[in-house]
Motif scaffolding. Sequence first.
Motif, short mmCIF file in Angstrom:
data_model
loop_
_atom_site.label_atom_id
_atom_site.label_comp_id
_atom_site.label_asym_id
_atom_site.label_seq_id
_atom_site.Cartn_x
_atom_site.Cartn_y
_atom_site.Cartn_z
N TYR A 232 0.83 -1.20 0.00
CA TYR A 232 0.00 0.00 0.00
C TYR A 232 0.87 1.26 0.00
CZ TYR A 232 -3.43 3.45 1.58
OH TYR A 232 -4.23 4.56 1.69
N MET A 233 2.01 1.20 0.68
CA MET A 233 2.90 2.36 0.79
C MET A 233 3.80 2.54 -0.43
SD MET A 233 2.16 4.02 3.40
CE MET A 233 1.24 3.87 4.94
N GLY A 234 3.78 1.59 -1.34
CA GLY A 234 4.54 1.79 -2.57
C GLY A 234 5.51 0.70 -2.96
N ALA A 235 5.60 -0.39 -2.17
CA ALA A 235 6.50 -1.49 -2.54
C ALA A 235 6.06 -2.09 -3.87
CB ALA A 235 6.50 -2.55 -1.45
N ASP A 236 7.02 -2.41 -4.72
CA ASP A 236 6.73 -2.97 -6.04
C ASP A 236 6.63 -4.49 -6.01
OD1 ASP A 236 7.16 -0.50 -7.97
OD2 ASP A 236 8.75 -0.43 -6.47
N ALA A 237 7.26 -5.11 -5.03
CA ALA A 237 7.22 -6.57 -4.92
C ALA A 237 7.36 -6.96 -3.46
CB ALA A 237 8.34 -7.19 -5.76
N LEU A 238 6.88 -8.15 -3.14
CA LEU A 238 6.88 -8.64 -1.77
C LEU A 238 7.65 -9.95 -1.71
CD1 LEU A 238 3.07 -8.06 -1.09
CD2 LEU A 238 4.97 -6.46 -0.70
N LEU A 239 8.41 -10.13 -0.62
CA LEU A 239 9.24 -11.32 -0.47
C LEU A 239 9.12 -11.85 0.96
CD1 LEU A 239 11.31 -13.09 -1.99
CD2 LEU A 239 13.11 -11.59 -1.10
N PRO A 240 8.24 -12.83 1.17
CA PRO A 240 8.09 -13.38 2.52
C PRO A 240 9.37 -14.08 2.96
CG PRO A 240 6.26 -14.03 1.09
CD PRO A 240 7.33 -13.47 0.21
N LYS A 241 9.72 -13.94 4.24
CA LYS A 241 10.83 -14.68 4.83
C LYS A 241 10.31 -15.97 5.42
CE LYS A 241 13.57 -10.64 6.35
NZ LYS A 241 14.12 -9.96 7.54
N PRO A 242 11.12 -17.04 5.38
CA PRO A 242 12.43 -17.14 4.72
C PRO A 242 12.29 -17.31 3.22
CG PRO A 242 11.83 -19.25 5.67
CD PRO A 242 10.74 -18.30 6.07
N PHE A 243 13.35 -16.99 2.48
CA PHE A 243 13.35 -17.13 1.04
C PHE A 243 14.69 -17.71 0.61
CE2 PHE A 243 14.54 -12.80 2.19
CZ PHE A 243 15.78 -12.67 1.60
N SER A 244 14.73 -18.26 -0.58
CA SER A 244 15.97 -18.85 -1.09
C SER A 244 16.70 -17.83 -1.96
CB SER A 244 15.66 -20.10 -1.92
OG SER A 244 14.99 -19.75 -3.13
N ALA A 245 17.98 -18.09 -2.20
CA ALA A 245 18.76 -17.23 -3.08
C ALA A 245 18.17 -17.21 -4.48
CB ALA A 245 20.21 -17.70 -3.12
N THR A 246 17.64 -18.34 -4.92
CA THR A 246 17.02 -18.42 -6.24
C THR A 246 15.78 -17.55 -6.31
OG1 THR A 246 17.85 -20.67 -6.56
CG2 THR A 246 16.02 -19.97 -7.95
N ASP A 247 14.93 -17.61 -5.27
CA ASP A 247 13.74 -16.75 -5.23
C ASP A 247 14.14 -15.29 -5.35
OD1 ASP A 247 12.09 -18.96 -4.84
OD2 ASP A 247 12.12 -18.78 -2.66
N LEU A 248 15.17 -14.92 -4.61
CA LEU A 248 15.61 -13.53 -4.57
C LEU A 248 16.13 -13.06 -5.93
CD1 LEU A 248 16.39 -10.95 -2.95
CD2 LEU A 248 18.60 -12.05 -2.51
#
Length: 263
Positions: A232-248
């Motif tokens: 809502y504040m302007g983030a273009d993408a969301l990344l829930p933790k934990p995440f993998s290096a490949t996801d990132l």
Amino acid sequence: MPVSAGTVLVLEDSRVQAQLISRMLTPLGWSAVLSFDHKMVFQQLKVSRVDLLLLDVYVDDGNTLTLLPEIRELAPGVPIAIMSAGGAGGAALNSTLNSARRAQADFVLPKPFAPDDLAIILDEAAKMRRAPVRPKHVLVVDDCRVVRKLTTVALAEEGYRISEARSMEEAFDRVDIAHVDVVITDIFMPGMGGIEGIQIIKSTWPKVAIVAMSAGSDNRVGNAQALSAAKYMGADALLPKPFSATDLTYLIEAILNEACAVV
């Protein structure tokens, strides 16, 4: 005499200040070409090869930021560091430095500055000049050292230029954070935090892409709620933790590709 690590074109209308900067550069292994007005800058760029432009904003009642397109034409690929005392300091200084960031300066340097501040910029500028293609700049903001390490290592292996900070306050204070392509930020951090930081980033760098990370907050605020607020504040993408290096890495590549397509 030892070979210079590079040459810095310094624009400073105070001859005393210009000489002081030149003397700072010498022990750091760099040489200086001094200019005292905008006309001298354009003349020097036509005859000199330089590795960094260190430019004051307000010179002879003119604003250097308005001349950056012309300067870049004469010095393509040369990193630009903008320095300023901001006129009256405080809010005026922040406004000036944010204008430099929006003009896509590579570095911003509030005056007065120390040799250590200059050394950070020289080191980064040397890396940028050695790279065959200017790497995309990713800023990672997270108070967790492990997350910062995993994120920076994964992205550095893909060739990105990485800056990292433990808080939004630290990120905005660092001299090597100016022209940023992507910001990856945690939402819950001490101090300002990610939500407020996202708002400031969007006003400072309107075109920057923002990736918001979160694992929730001690079960009081769920992950989905936190990420929704960031969006809502302007983030273009969301990344829930934990995440993998490949996801990132896939996410950052997709964001940058989308930005290029829009341009």
